[in-house]
Design a protein around this motif. Structure first.
Motif, PDB file in Angstrom:
ATOM      1  N   GLY A   1       0.836  -1.202   0.000  1.00  0.00           N
ATOM      2  CA  GLY A   1       0.000   0.000   0.000  1.00  0.00           C
ATOM      3  C   GLY A   1       0.873   1.255   0.000  1.00  0.00           C
ATOM      4  N   PRO A   2       0.273   2.416  -0.288  1.00  0.00           N
ATOM      5  CA  PRO A   2       1.036   3.668  -0.307  1.00  0.00           C
ATOM      6  C   PRO A   2       1.719   3.983   1.023  1.00  0.00           C
ATOM      7  CG  PRO A   2      -1.147   3.983  -1.275  1.00  0.00           C
ATOM      8  CD  PRO A   2      -1.124   2.601  -0.694  1.00  0.00           C
ATOM      9  N   ASP A   3       1.195   3.426   2.130  1.00  0.00           N
ATOM     10  CA  ASP A   3       1.807   3.651   3.448  1.00  0.00           C
ATOM     11  C   ASP A   3       2.933   2.654   3.738  1.00  0.00           C
ATOM     12  OD1 ASP A   3       0.357   1.318   3.659  1.00  0.00           O
ATOM     13  OD2 ASP A   3      -0.721   1.877   5.491  1.00  0.00           O
ATOM     14  N   GLY A   4       3.246   1.791   2.766  1.00  0.00           N
ATOM     15  CA  GLY A   4       4.330   0.822   2.966  1.00  0.00           C
ATOM     16  C   GLY A   4       3.885  -0.468   3.616  1.00  0.00           C
ATOM     17  N   HIS A   5       2.576  -0.655   3.808  1.00  0.00           N
ATOM     18  CA  HIS A   5       2.147  -1.931   4.418  1.00  0.00           C
ATOM     19  C   HIS A   5       2.217  -3.048   3.391  1.00  0.00           C
ATOM     20  CE1 HIS A   5      -2.023  -1.432   2.700  1.00  0.00           C
ATOM     21  NE2 HIS A   5      -2.075  -2.742   2.843  1.00  0.00           N
ATOM     22  N   MET A   6       2.464  -4.256   3.887  1.00  0.00           N
ATOM     23  CA  MET A   6       2.288  -5.456   3.060  1.00  0.00           C
ATOM     24  C   MET A   6       1.469  -6.436   3.883  1.00  0.00           C
ATOM     25  SD  MET A   6       5.839  -7.583   3.173  1.00  0.00           S
ATOM     26  CE  MET A   6       6.621  -7.956   4.739  1.00  0.00           C
ATOM     27  N   ALA A   7       0.803  -7.369   3.195  1.00  0.00           N
ATOM     28  CA  ALA A   7      -0.162  -8.234   3.871  1.00  0.00           C
ATOM     29  C   ALA A   7      -1.067  -7.318   4.717  1.00  0.00           C
ATOM     30  CB  ALA A   7       0.563  -9.296   4.683  1.00  0.00           C
ATOM     31  N   SER A   8      -1.347  -7.671   5.995  1.00  0.00           N
ATOM     32  CA  SER A   8      -2.025  -6.696   6.861  1.00  0.00           C
ATOM     33  C   SER A   8      -1.085  -6.338   8.005  1.00  0.00           C
ATOM     34  CB  SER A   8      -3.382  -7.214   7.349  1.00  0.00           C
ATOM     35  OG  SER A   8      -4.329  -7.110   6.294  1.00  0.00           O
ATOM     36  N   LEU A   9       0.163  -6.077   7.634  1.00  0.00           N
ATOM     37  CA  LEU A   9       1.189  -5.588   8.569  1.00  0.00           C
ATOM     38  C   LEU A   9       1.360  -4.112   8.265  1.00  0.00           C
ATOM     39  CD1 LEU A   9       3.732  -8.546   8.138  1.00  0.00           C
ATOM     40  CD2 LEU A   9       2.070  -8.220  10.004  1.00  0.00           C
ATOM     41  N   PHE A  10       0.855  -3.277   9.184  1.00  0.00           N
ATOM     42  CA  PHE A  10       0.806  -1.830   8.943  1.00  0.00           C
ATOM     43  C   PHE A  10       1.869  -1.100   9.760  1.00  0.00           C
ATOM     44  CE2 PHE A  10      -3.311  -3.378   7.669  1.00  0.00           C
ATOM     45  CZ  PHE A  10      -3.581  -2.639   6.531  1.00  0.00           C
ATOM     46  N   PRO A  11       2.380   0.028   9.226  1.00  0.00           N
ATOM     47  CA  PRO A  11       3.386   0.788   9.968  1.00  0.00           C
ATOM     48  C   PRO A  11       2.847   1.222  11.329  1.00  0.00           C
ATOM     49  CG  PRO A  11       2.992   1.770   7.784  1.00  0.00           C
ATOM     50  CD  PRO A  11       2.012   0.646   7.951  1.00  0.00           C
ATOM     51  N   GLY A  12       3.682   1.095  12.348  1.00  0.00           N
ATOM     52  CA  GLY A  12       3.311   1.553  13.685  1.00  0.00           C
ATOM     53  C   GLY A  12       2.385   0.606  14.428  1.00  0.00           C
ATOM     54  N   HIS A  13       2.037  -0.517  13.839  1.00  0.00           N
ATOM     55  CA  HIS A  13       1.173  -1.497  14.511  1.00  0.00           C
ATOM     56  C   HIS A  13       2.019  -2.687  14.970  1.00  0.00           C
ATOM     57  CE1 HIS A  13      -2.968   0.075  13.756  1.00  0.00           C
ATOM     58  NE2 HIS A  13      -2.235   0.866  12.993  1.00  0.00           N
ATOM     59  N   PRO A  14       1.637  -3.324  16.097  1.00  0.00           N
ATOM     60  CA  PRO A  14       2.533  -4.316  16.698  1.00  0.00           C
ATOM     61  C   PRO A  14       2.642  -5.643  15.943  1.00  0.00           C
ATOM     62  CG  PRO A  14       0.476  -4.152  17.935  1.00  0.00           C
ATOM     63  CD  PRO A  14       0.434  -3.075  16.905  1.00  0.00           C
ATOM     64  N   GLN A  15       1.716  -5.919  15.036  1.00  0.00           N
ATOM     65  CA  GLN A  15       1.705  -7.234  14.363  1.00  0.00           C
ATOM     66  C   GLN A  15       3.028  -7.536  13.658  1.00  0.00           C
ATOM     67  OE1 GLN A  15      -0.810  -5.067  14.281  1.00  0.00           O
ATOM     68  NE2 GLN A  15      -2.473  -6.217  15.234  1.00  0.00           N
ATOM     69  N   ILE A  16       3.730  -6.511  13.212  1.00  0.00           N
ATOM     70  CA  ILE A  16       4.994  -6.708  12.491  1.00  0.00           C
ATOM     71  C   ILE A  16       6.044  -7.398  13.385  1.00  0.00           C
ATOM     72  CG2 ILE A  16       5.840  -4.371  13.044  1.00  0.00           C
ATOM     73  CD1 ILE A  16       6.490  -5.924   9.672  1.00  0.00           C
ATOM     74  N   ASN A  17       5.879  -7.263  14.712  1.00  0.00           N
ATOM     75  CA  ASN A  17       6.867  -7.846  15.637  1.00  0.00           C
ATOM     76  C   ASN A  17       6.502  -9.245  16.119  1.00  0.00           C
ATOM     77  OD1 ASN A  17       8.386  -5.425  15.628  1.00  0.00           O
ATOM     78  ND2 ASN A  17       6.857  -4.522  17.003  1.00  0.00           N
ATOM     79  N   GLU A  18       5.354  -9.769  15.687  1.00  0.00           N
ATOM     80  CA  GLU A  18       4.895 -11.072  16.182  1.00  0.00           C
ATOM     81  C   GLU A  18       5.825 -12.193  15.699  1.00  0.00           C
ATOM     82  OE1 GLU A  18       2.142 -12.107  18.203  1.00  0.00           O
ATOM     83  OE2 GLU A  18       3.306 -13.965  18.004  1.00  0.00           O
ATOM     84  N   LYS A  19       6.326 -12.971  16.649  1.00  0.00           N
ATOM     85  CA  LYS A  19       7.264 -14.040  16.264  1.00  0.00           C
ATOM     86  C   LYS A  19       6.769 -15.423  16.661  1.00  0.00           C
ATOM     87  CE  LYS A  19      11.339 -11.227  15.881  1.00  0.00           C
ATOM     88  NZ  LYS A  19      10.638  -9.937  16.127  1.00  0.00           N
ATOM     89  N   LYS A  20       5.782 -15.451  17.589  1.00  0.00           N
ATOM     90  CA  LYS A  20       5.326 -16.748  18.083  1.00  0.00           C
ATOM     91  C   LYS A  20       4.266 -17.342  17.150  1.00  0.00           C
ATOM     92  CE  LYS A  20       3.808 -18.689  22.390  1.00  0.00           C
ATOM     93  NZ  LYS A  20       2.667 -18.335  23.220  1.00  0.00           N
ATOM     94  N   LYS A  21       3.333 -16.500  16.778  1.00  0.00           N
ATOM     95  CA  LYS A  21       2.220 -16.994  15.950  1.00  0.00           C
ATOM     96  C   LYS A  21       2.628 -17.063  14.483  1.00  0.00           C
ATOM     97  CE  LYS A  21      -1.309 -14.963  18.896  1.00  0.00           C
ATOM     98  NZ  LYS A  21      -2.161 -13.785  19.065  1.00  0.00           N
TER      99      LYS A  21
END
Ligand SMILES: O=C1O[C@H](COP(=O)(O)O)[C@@H](O)[C@H](O)[C@H]1O
Length: 254
Positions: free
Chosen positions: A158-178
């Motif tokens: 997306g124009p904000d640099g998101h891929m999949a549903s991993l958005f800038p400034g949101h914690p999902q990008i750091n998820e390592k367990k799931k």
């Protein structure tokens, strides 16, 4: 081997990019079908599906071993399957209904929990589905990362640099367990979504990021020129190859 190197190819237009993406996908399909008798491909939503239209044309429509395909979504909106926001509906209407992929090999979000808006359940069930497919030897575990290893993931940004549903400034990008997580406050509607996590995305053998719009040009430049790691798409990598396909508009600020 994980490749963090971003191979970039700029095409004169969307048409050439779509042709190249079809050829890339078809070549990998042939390679993996020959090597292991199946091909696991992960789709994203939005524009990507229309670009896959070239696979519906000769020579691919007849040459691809569609019955060996297993199809997944890197992210999905938590809504009913017939909602216009659904990535499943988009892919089904525009692509999957036109090729002989076996229904049992299409792995969609849970129909009922999605229609009822249960994002967390949907993510847990999608992860359970992946874990079952690992047990059935449809998806291997990447020996290097310990996460499921898909053959090819087709990404969009997306124009904000998101891929999949991993958005800038949101914690999902750091998820390592799931393997699959959820978001209920997506800045891009609809707010409820599920998404594969970054380690799963990056455990893929091949990752192809396709971008065709000037709206994304700024984010493309932030990633390619300035390596701006606050943008989730900057983290994209793969076990064998990460390739960025851009049209002139998307590459216009490079
Ligand atoms: O919301 C989403 O957006 C991204 C990017 O889509 P694009 O058309 O701007 O490239 C997409 O990859 C993702 O699957 C979708 O849910």
């Amino acid at each position: 081997m994980t490749t963090t190197e971003r191979k970039k190819i700029v095409f004169p237009s969307k048409n050439e990019l779509s042709e190249a993406m079809a050829e890339y996908t078809a070549n990998l399909s042939a390679k993996f079908c020959a090597e292991k008798g199946l091909f696991t491909v992960v789709l994203s939503g939005c524009d990507l599906i229309s670009w896959l239209g070239k696979l519906l044309q000769p020579p691919y429509l007849k040459s691809i071993e569609w019955s060996k395909w297993h199809v997944f979504w890197v992210d999905e909106r938590v809504c009913s399957w017939d909602d216009p926001n659904s990535n499943y509906k988009l892919a089904t209407d525009g692509f999957l209904s036109k090729v002989p992929i076996l229904n049992k090999n299409i792995y969609a979000i849970d129909k009922h929990y999605a229609a009822d808006g249960h994002a967390e359940h949907c993510a847990a069930l999608y992860e359970e589905c992946l874990r079952n497919l690992v047990k059935e030897n449809i998806i291997p575990i990447c020996p290097k990362t310990g996460y499921p290893q898909f053959d090819l993931q087709l990404q969009g940004m997306g124009p904000d640099g998101h891929m999949a549903s991993l958005f800038p400034g949101h914690p999902q990008i750091n998820e390592k367990k799931k393997w699959v997580t959820h978001i209920t406050d997506s800045p891009k509607p609809p707010p409820k979504r599920i998404t594969m996590t970054l380690p799963v995305i990056n455990s893929s053998s091949y990752n192809l990021m396709a971008i065709c719009n000037k709206e994304q040009a700024h984010a493309v430049a932030e990633i390619m020129k300035h390596n701006n790691m606050s943008l989730p798409s900057a983290h994209l990598s793969a076990q064998v190859e990460t390739v960025w396909y851009l049209d002139q508009a998307a590459a216009s600020m490079l």
